[in-house]
Design a protein around this motif. Structure first.
Motif, PDB file in Angstrom:
ATOM      1  N   TYR A  59     -12.475  -5.917  -3.524  1.00  0.00           N
ATOM      2  CA  TYR A  59     -12.453  -4.638  -2.891  1.00  0.00           C
ATOM      3  C   TYR A  59     -11.427  -4.068  -3.411  1.00  0.00           C
ATOM      4  O   TYR A  59     -10.377  -4.548  -3.369  1.00  0.00           O
ATOM      5  CB  TYR A  59     -12.307  -4.684  -1.312  1.00  0.00           C
ATOM      6  N   PRO A 104      -9.442   7.928  -4.571  1.00  0.00           N
ATOM      7  CA  PRO A 104      -9.068   7.009  -4.796  1.00  0.00           C
ATOM      8  C   PRO A 104     -10.240   6.206  -5.291  1.00  0.00           C
ATOM      9  O   PRO A 104     -11.312   7.203  -4.366  1.00  0.00           O
ATOM     10  CB  PRO A 104      -8.052   5.956  -3.876  1.00  0.00           C
ATOM     11  N   HIS A 105     -10.121   5.158  -6.480  1.00  0.00           N
ATOM     12  CA  HIS A 105     -11.242   4.586  -5.942  1.00  0.00           C
ATOM     13  C   HIS A 105     -10.972   3.476  -5.230  1.00  0.00           C
ATOM     14  O   HIS A 105     -10.446   2.409  -4.780  1.00  0.00           O
ATOM     15  CB  HIS A 105     -10.429   3.395  -7.416  1.00  0.00           C
ATOM     16  N   VAL A 106     -12.105   3.210  -4.090  1.00  0.00           N
ATOM     17  CA  VAL A 106     -12.228   2.525  -2.798  1.00  0.00           C
ATOM     18  C   VAL A 106     -13.850   1.999  -2.627  1.00  0.00           C
ATOM     19  O   VAL A 106     -14.980   2.234  -3.372  1.00  0.00           O
ATOM     20  CB  VAL A 106     -12.347   3.709  -1.493  1.00  0.00           C
ATOM     21  N   GLY A 107     -13.979   0.621  -2.515  1.00  0.00           N
ATOM     22  CA  GLY A 107     -15.031  -0.257  -2.198  1.00  0.00           C
ATOM     23  C   GLY A 107     -14.972  -1.325  -2.515  1.00  0.00           C
ATOM     24  O   GLY A 107     -14.082  -1.760  -4.344  1.00  0.00           O
ATOM     25  N   HIS A 136      -7.829  -6.506  -2.683  1.00  0.00           N
ATOM     26  CA  HIS A 136      -7.041  -7.162  -1.929  1.00  0.00           C
ATOM     27  C   HIS A 136      -8.200  -7.934  -1.487  1.00  0.00           C
ATOM     28  O   HIS A 136      -8.897  -8.225  -1.180  1.00  0.00           O
ATOM     29  CB  HIS A 136      -7.694  -6.253  -0.632  1.00  0.00           C
ATOM     30  N   CYS A 155      -2.258  -5.451  -4.896  1.00  0.00           N
ATOM     31  CA  CYS A 155      -2.361  -3.931  -4.862  1.00  0.00           C
ATOM     32  C   CYS A 155      -0.826  -3.185  -5.597  1.00  0.00           C
ATOM     33  O   CYS A 155      -0.579  -3.189  -6.396  1.00  0.00           O
ATOM     34  CB  CYS A 155      -2.885  -3.662  -3.706  1.00  0.00           C
ATOM     35  N   VAL A 174       1.451  -1.022   0.002  1.00  0.00           N
ATOM     36  CA  VAL A 174      -0.262  -0.018   0.089  1.00  0.00           C
ATOM     37  C   VAL A 174       0.927   1.308   0.074  1.00  0.00           C
ATOM     38  O   VAL A 174       1.691   1.205   0.812  1.00  0.00           O
ATOM     39  CB  VAL A 174      -0.607   0.174   1.352  1.00  0.00           C
ATOM     40  N   VAL A 213      -8.978  -0.539  -3.384  1.00  0.00           N
ATOM     41  CA  VAL A 213      -8.321   0.725  -2.750  1.00  0.00           C
ATOM     42  C   VAL A 213      -7.553   1.259  -3.555  1.00  0.00           C
ATOM     43  O   VAL A 213      -5.963   0.190  -3.221  1.00  0.00           O
ATOM     44  CB  VAL A 213      -8.585   0.623  -1.248  1.00  0.00           C
ATOM     45  N   HIS A 214      -6.899   1.810  -5.161  1.00  0.00           N
ATOM     46  CA  HIS A 214      -5.925   3.041  -5.421  1.00  0.00           C
ATOM     47  C   HIS A 214      -6.861   4.088  -6.537  1.00  0.00           C
ATOM     48  O   HIS A 214      -7.562   4.248  -6.767  1.00  0.00           O
ATOM     49  CB  HIS A 214      -5.540   0.679  -6.311  1.00  0.00           C
ATOM     50  N   SER A 215      -5.233   4.466  -6.547  1.00  0.00           N
ATOM     51  CA  SER A 215      -5.402   5.591  -7.532  1.00  0.00           C
ATOM     52  C   SER A 215      -5.330   5.559  -8.948  1.00  0.00           C
ATOM     53  O   SER A 215      -5.273   5.975  -9.619  1.00  0.00           O
ATOM     54  CB  SER A 215      -4.591   6.669  -7.011  1.00  0.00           C
TER      55      SER A 215
END
Length: 209
Positions: A146, A120-123, A186, A81, A47, A148-150
């Motif tokens: 799931y 960020p693209h979360v979810g 993840h 990730c 991360v 979590v990243h940009s």
């Protein structure tokens, strides 16, 4: 199955370890590249920024031992990730930086379409396999995982693109060669489908790649 989780201080190491143990693996969190000889499976979580991640791998002396370990086709690596992104030739987050070069391509920022999309693209979002592959065994097409990243890995070769996700115009959310794999999501945070993916990664012999 013996699974070594590379510890450069940039991942959800506890969650990854617990998920792998629940999936039946004997797990080591390691800061020592010489322990790669112990492992059948290697996990590279992460991360943070691409440049920082590569710096940590280099400072820890992981790059050459990883190449040597993966020359054995029965040893398999999973990048999660940022760990997936580090498999690429290069990345731009934190300044243009060379990557591990295992998956041809470049890591670049997602191009979102506001206001509906944001960074960020979360979810939770759907993962659509690009072709049949043992990694998706027991996982329905379009299952949510799931994220979590940009940034994302723009894979340069069709044969390495294992799945896509419909966000920011669509991006590659899983990549692979016969024994090197990466997922942008993840699995350790994705419930039953994520654990099924980890079981697949642990269980399938290299002949099935």
């Amino acid at each position: 199955m013996k699974a070594l989780v590379i510890n450069v201080g940039m991942g959800n190491l506890g969650s990854v370890r617990r998920a792998l143990e629940e999936c039946g693996a004997e797990v080591r969190l390691s800061t020592r590249p010489e322990e790669l000889d112990w492992a059948d499976r290697i996990i590279l979580p992460g991360v943070g920024a691409f440049a920082t991640g590569m710096g940590r791998l280099q400072e820890g002396g992981w790059v050459a031992p990883l190449r040597q370990a993966l020359a054995n086709p029965r040893v398999r690596l999973l990048g999660i990730c940022l760990g997936m992104q580090l498999l690429a030739d290069s990345g731009e987050e934190g300044g243009l930086t060379s990557g591990l070069g295992f998956i041809p391509g470049h890591v670049t920022r997602l191009k979102v379409q506001p206001p509906r999309e944001r960074l960020p693209h979360v979810g939770w979002n759907a993962v659509h396999p690009a072709r049949p592959h043992w990694l998706w065994e027991g996982i329905p097409h379009g299952t949510d995982f799931y994220f979590v990243h940009s940034y994302h890995l723009a894979a340069a070769q069709d044969e390495t693109r294992l799945a896509t996700t419909p966000y920011a115009g669509g991006f590659v959310s899983a990549v692979g060669t016969p024994n090197i794999l990466g997922v942008q999501f993840h699995p350790e945070k994705s419930g039953r489908p994520g654990f099924q993916l980890l079981r697949n990664f642990l269980a399938f012999p290299s002949e099935n790649a």
